[in-house]
Motif scaffolding. Structure first.
Motif, mmCIF file in Angstrom:
data_model
loop_
_atom_site.group_PDB
_atom_site.id
_atom_site.type_symbol
_atom_site.label_atom_id
_atom_site.label_comp_id
_atom_site.label_asym_id
_atom_site.label_seq_id
_atom_site.Cartn_x
_atom_site.Cartn_y
_atom_site.Cartn_z
ATOM 1 N N ASP A 293 -19.239 9.173 -7.537
ATOM 2 C CA ASP A 293 -17.955 10.158 -7.274
ATOM 3 C C ASP A 293 -16.731 9.365 -7.096
ATOM 4 O O ASP A 293 -15.550 10.193 -6.792
ATOM 5 C CB ASP A 293 -18.205 10.965 -6.184
ATOM 6 N N TYR A 294 -16.627 8.288 -7.523
ATOM 7 C CA TYR A 294 -15.272 7.536 -7.262
ATOM 8 C C TYR A 294 -14.906 7.442 -5.955
ATOM 9 O O TYR A 294 -13.806 6.777 -5.483
ATOM 10 C CB TYR A 294 -14.383 7.854 -8.236
ATOM 11 N N LYS A 295 -15.820 7.662 -4.867
ATOM 12 C CA LYS A 295 -15.584 7.655 -3.606
ATOM 13 C C LYS A 295 -16.348 6.847 -2.498
ATOM 14 O O LYS A 295 -16.136 5.952 -1.925
ATOM 15 C CB LYS A 295 -15.055 8.897 -2.875
ATOM 16 N N GLN A 296 -17.603 7.301 -2.807
ATOM 17 C CA GLN A 296 -18.883 6.449 -2.050
ATOM 18 C C GLN A 296 -19.425 5.648 -3.158
ATOM 19 O O GLN A 296 -19.618 5.764 -4.277
ATOM 20 C CB GLN A 296 -19.701 7.913 -1.519
ATOM 21 N N CYS A 297 -19.865 4.559 -2.520
ATOM 22 C CA CYS A 297 -20.624 3.537 -3.299
ATOM 23 C C CYS A 297 -22.269 4.058 -3.335
ATOM 24 O O CYS A 297 -22.895 4.648 -2.558
ATOM 25 C CB CYS A 297 -20.750 2.164 -2.304
ATOM 26 N N ILE A 298 -22.966 3.649 -4.601
ATOM 27 C CA ILE A 298 -24.121 3.816 -4.862
ATOM 28 C C ILE A 298 -24.878 2.510 -4.950
ATOM 29 O O ILE A 298 -24.221 1.442 -5.439
ATOM 30 C CB ILE A 298 -24.352 4.774 -6.113
ATOM 31 N N GLY A 299 -26.162 2.287 -4.735
ATOM 32 C CA GLY A 299 -26.920 1.013 -4.720
ATOM 33 C C GLY A 299 -27.811 0.917 -6.165
ATOM 34 O O GLY A 299 -28.253 0.034 -6.533
ATOM 35 N N TRP A 300 -28.169 2.182 -6.734
ATOM 36 C CA TRP A 300 -29.137 2.383 -7.853
ATOM 37 C C TRP A 300 -28.473 1.905 -9.214
ATOM 38 O O TRP A 300 -29.184 2.174 -10.351
ATOM 39 C CB TRP A 300 -29.599 3.397 -7.984
ATOM 40 N N CYS A 301 -27.208 1.488 -9.304
ATOM 41 C CA CYS A 301 -26.796 0.929 -10.524
ATOM 42 C C CYS A 301 -26.462 -0.786 -10.470
ATOM 43 O O CYS A 301 -25.942 -1.201 -11.132
ATOM 44 C CB CYS A 301 -25.637 1.596 -11.079
ATOM 45 N N GLY A 302 -27.010 -1.450 -9.484
ATOM 46 C CA GLY A 302 -26.776 -2.717 -9.344
ATOM 47 C C GLY A 302 -25.599 -3.055 -8.594
ATOM 48 O O GLY A 302 -24.771 -2.287 -8.238
ATOM 49 N N PRO A 303 -25.439 -4.500 -8.018
ATOM 50 C CA PRO A 303 -24.400 -4.751 -7.406
ATOM 51 C C PRO A 303 -23.152 -5.424 -7.843
ATOM 52 O O PRO A 303 -22.037 -5.779 -7.427
ATOM 53 C CB PRO A 303 -24.969 -6.069 -6.480
ATOM 54 N N THR A 304 -23.236 -5.494 -9.243
ATOM 55 C CA THR A 304 -22.100 -6.091 -9.972
ATOM 56 C C THR A 304 -21.627 -5.191 -11.078
ATOM 57 O O THR A 304 -21.947 -3.994 -11.304
ATOM 58 C CB THR A 304 -22.603 -7.484 -10.817
ATOM 59 N N LYS A 305 -20.322 -5.519 -11.472
ATOM 60 C CA LYS A 305 -19.528 -4.777 -12.377
ATOM 61 C C LYS A 305 -20.279 -4.769 -13.599
ATOM 62 O O LYS A 305 -20.217 -3.556 -14.188
ATOM 63 C CB LYS A 305 -18.234 -5.257 -12.513
ATOM 64 N N VAL A 317 -20.748 6.721 -14.659
ATOM 65 C CA VAL A 317 -20.243 5.906 -13.225
ATOM 66 C C VAL A 317 -19.190 5.080 -13.329
ATOM 67 O O VAL A 317 -18.817 4.930 -14.604
ATOM 68 C CB VAL A 317 -21.601 5.097 -12.576
ATOM 69 N N GLY A 318 -18.410 4.637 -12.344
ATOM 70 C CA GLY A 318 -17.363 3.791 -12.550
ATOM 71 C C GLY A 318 -17.528 2.597 -11.358
ATOM 72 O O GLY A 318 -18.084 2.670 -10.280
ATOM 73 N N TRP A 319 -16.750 1.798 -11.524
ATOM 74 C CA TRP A 319 -16.676 0.688 -10.807
ATOM 75 C C TRP A 319 -15.286 0.574 -9.715
ATOM 76 O O TRP A 319 -14.067 0.734 -10.094
ATOM 77 C CB TRP A 319 -16.642 -0.777 -11.556
ATOM 78 N N LEU A 320 -15.788 0.559 -8.572
ATOM 79 C CA LEU A 320 -14.488 0.663 -7.694
ATOM 80 C C LEU A 320 -14.214 -0.986 -7.145
ATOM 81 O O LEU A 320 -14.790 -1.385 -6.406
ATOM 82 C CB LEU A 320 -14.823 1.354 -6.410
ATOM 83 N N THR A 321 -13.001 -1.372 -7.602
ATOM 84 C CA THR A 321 -12.576 -2.700 -7.551
ATOM 85 C C THR A 321 -12.497 -3.067 -6.044
ATOM 86 O O THR A 321 -13.083 -4.181 -5.638
ATOM 87 C CB THR A 321 -11.493 -2.976 -8.213
ATOM 88 N N ASN A 322 -11.983 -2.112 -5.316
ATOM 89 C CA ASN A 322 -11.920 -2.390 -3.749
ATOM 90 C C ASN A 322 -12.634 -1.759 -2.971
ATOM 91 O O ASN A 322 -12.753 -1.655 -1.639
ATOM 92 C CB ASN A 322 -10.423 -1.726 -3.337
ATOM 93 N N GLY A 323 -13.958 -1.565 -3.545
ATOM 94 C CA GLY A 323 -15.138 -1.048 -2.694
ATOM 95 C C GLY A 323 -14.974 0.327 -2.262
ATOM 96 O O GLY A 323 -14.071 1.068 -2.901
ATOM 97 N N SER A 324 -15.677 0.902 -1.465
ATOM 98 C CA SER A 324 -15.654 2.317 -0.867
ATOM 99 C C SER A 324 -14.405 2.960 -0.409
ATOM 100 O O SER A 324 -13.802 2.118 0.053
ATOM 101 C CB SER A 324 -16.900 2.420 0.298
ATOM 102 N N ALA A 325 -14.148 4.190 -0.824
ATOM 103 C CA ALA A 325 -12.827 4.840 -0.383
ATOM 104 C C ALA A 325 -13.300 5.803 0.612
ATOM 105 O O ALA A 325 -12.429 6.655 0.902
ATOM 106 C CB ALA A 325 -12.185 5.169 -1.566
ATOM 107 N N GLU A 326 -14.493 5.751 1.329
ATOM 108 C CA GLU A 326 -14.907 6.840 2.405
ATOM 109 C C GLU A 326 -14.007 7.040 3.368
ATOM 110 O O GLU A 326 -13.766 8.130 4.057
ATOM 111 C CB GLU A 326 -16.083 6.398 2.929
ATOM 112 N N ASN A 327 -13.076 5.925 3.681
ATOM 113 C CA ASN A 327 -12.139 5.998 5.092
ATOM 114 C C ASN A 327 -10.863 6.431 4.374
ATOM 115 O O ASN A 327 -10.012 6.689 5.352
ATOM 116 C CB ASN A 327 -12.092 4.859 5.685
ATOM 117 N N SER A 328 -10.660 6.787 3.130
ATOM 118 C CA SER A 328 -9.383 7.409 2.708
ATOM 119 C C SER A 328 -9.717 8.856 2.467
ATOM 120 O O SER A 328 -10.680 9.525 2.527
ATOM 121 C CB SER A 328 -9.290 7.097 1.238
ATOM 122 N N ASN A 329 -8.279 9.735 2.384
ATOM 123 C CA ASN A 329 -8.240 10.971 2.518
ATOM 124 C C ASN A 329 -8.424 11.574 0.942
ATOM 125 O O ASN A 329 -8.155 12.558 0.595
ATOM 126 C CB ASN A 329 -7.129 11.435 3.147
#
Length: 472
Positions: A293-305, A317-329
């Motif tokens: 969803d481009y906000k939360q991280c998932i683990g079932w597609c592996g840990p690398t880009k 799915v998409g790669w979030l370069t800066n990691g999870s955005a859960e703390n963002s509005n």
């Protein structure tokens, strides 16, 4: 009466000192490691060499179990005397004395108690005394030379075999039950029993505490597919008070549990995080993560880009370069954005979906995040059949094959011509909301025939059994 009172005062004065001495070496019968039933002092005693120095909230196990950890100043068995210890009780159970060991010596003599093999406590029973010593690790066979009370008519094969229920366990010879000499006749040959030295390893999410929902073996743990990665702890829970995963830490400290390191995320927040592979030098992969969803991280597609962008999911799915955005509005994927076009999370843009509804969708012609390849998503639930107009009257279009939708038109033609990224299906008999059938995407491994009409239970691209549109 006066004499009794004087005697009572004498005993009252004498007993406290003796009690105080004895109380320093009493196992705490109420103690359980982490409150787990079965992990008491008896459990410690079965592997005393490894467990006595482990800690429970910073306190060594031997503090709770001084007797089984040999902290009582007890005299150890003297092998030169070769006498059974009358105080020996395996597992702290009253019935498990040396006599109990003698009912199955081939297996029980080599078990461990208080850091020593049981035959050190019961050398007579285990046949460890001088010329009578036997190879307890050897094959299980009746002693061909055995004659009870030296009577030639009382061997294993004839006399003991006539009444094994009584003679094997209730009768003794040279201090040993007859089952010691006649294990085959008495059916006491060792069988594969559960190893008391249980596997100390466990599966963990935070590198400190064990979890049970990924199984109890290394294989089940490593093959577990949760949305947050897990790890197998070879030695079980750490024996020190290390900092768990996600705990705050200081960059130069070594307070994190094994397998973790203190490092900062994109917001420069220091926390204990899984150690990065030595070969992983890409800054993008260090803090980045895969997202649905481009906000939360998932683990079932592996840990690398690379593993993320190679993951085949029907929505992409998409790669979030800066990691999870859960703390963002910011608004995640598929959220409505007509009132705030600039509120979508990075990698998304506010644009019309196929139904002209303004939503946060993956940005077009962008490098970050990048959609993974997808399969063709518009699948008709059942083979096309010519249906009468009456069927259209009762039927409806559906996304989940259970509830009706109105935004793809009221007819079968308008439904099957509707362009939606997940595909839609035509329900000939209309809504199935009153049915107990399982809608699209619902897990079905436990009930493969429970999917709604037009769906079948089959693996999705991540090999998870789910109700998906039937293949032609």
């Amino acid at each position: 009466m006066v004499r009794l009172s004087i005697l009572g005062l004498f005993l009252a004065a004498a007993l406290p000192s003796a009690t105080a001495t004895d109380s320093t070496c009493i196992n705490d019968l109420t103690w359980r490691y982490k409150g787990e039933e079965g992990k008491d002092c008896a459990w410690v005693g079965r592997n005393a060499l490894n467990r006595c120095d482990r800690k429970d909230n910073g306190v060594p196990f031997r503090h709770f179990c001084p007797s089984v950890c040999n902290d009582c100043g007890d005299e150890q068995p003297n092998p030169d005397e070769c006498l059974d210890d009358p105080n020996f009780r395996f597992n702290l159970e009253e019935k498990k004395s040396c006599s109990w060991v003698g009912t199955n010596p081939h297996h029980r003599c080599v078990r461990t108690w208080k850091g020593s093999p049981v035959h050190d406590f019961c050398p007579e029973t285990c046949g460890m005394c001088g010329e009578d010593s036997v190879d307890i690790d050897g094959p299980c066979e009746d002693d061909e030379t055995f004659l009870h009370r030296d009577n030639p008519n009382r061997s294993c094969s004839d006399w003991v075999a006539q009444d094994p229920a009584v003679r094997c366990h209730d009768m003794f010879w040279t201090g040993k039950p007859l089952s010691h000499f006649c294990p085959v006749t008495c059916n006491t040959c060792p069988e594969e029993e559960e190893d008391d030295n249980d596997n100390e390893g466990c599966c963990s999410m935070n590198y400190h505490d064990c979890i049970d929902w990924c199984g109890t073996t290394k294989d089940t743990c490593e093959n577990c597919n949760p949305e947050v990665s897990v790890v197998w702890l070879e030695d079980g829970v750490p024996q020190n008070t290390c900092a768990k995963r996600w705990s705050e830490c200081e960059i130069d400290s070594d307070s994190c549990c094994p397998g973790l390191e203190c490092r900062a995320n994109a917001k420069n927040v220091l926390a204990c995080r899984p150690e990065l592979p030595l070969e992983d030098n890409e800054d993008d992969d260090a803090e980045g993560c895969c997202s649905h969803d481009y906000k939360q991280c998932i683990g079932w597609c592996g840990p690398t880009k690379d593993s993320c962008l190679g993951c085949n999911h029907h929505d992409g799915v998409g790669w979030l370069t800066n990691g999870s955005a859960e703390n963002s509005n910011c608004k995640p994927r598929w959220s409505g954005c007509s009132a705030s076009p600039n509120s979508c999370c990075p990698g998304l843009e506010c644009r019309p979906d196929p139904n002209n509804w303004m939503a946060c969708l993956p940005a077009l012609a962008t490098d970050a995040p990048t959609l993974a390849p997808t399969e063709t998503t518009t699948i008709e639930p059942t083979p096309v059949e010519e249906e009468s107009e009456d069927n259209d009257a009762d039927g409806c279009c559906s996304l989940d094959y259970k509830q009706c939708i109105g935004w793809c038109g009221p007819t079968k033609d308008s439904c099957l011509g509707c362009n939606h990224h997940d595909g839609v299906g035509w329900l000939t008999n209309g809504s199935a909301e009153n049915s107990n059938c399982k809608p699209r995407w619902t897990g079905c491994s436990g009930s493969r025939n429970s999917c709604c009409a037009g769906l079948e239970c089959r693996p999705d691209p991540n090999n998870w059994l789910a109700c998906l549109p039937a293949l032609e």
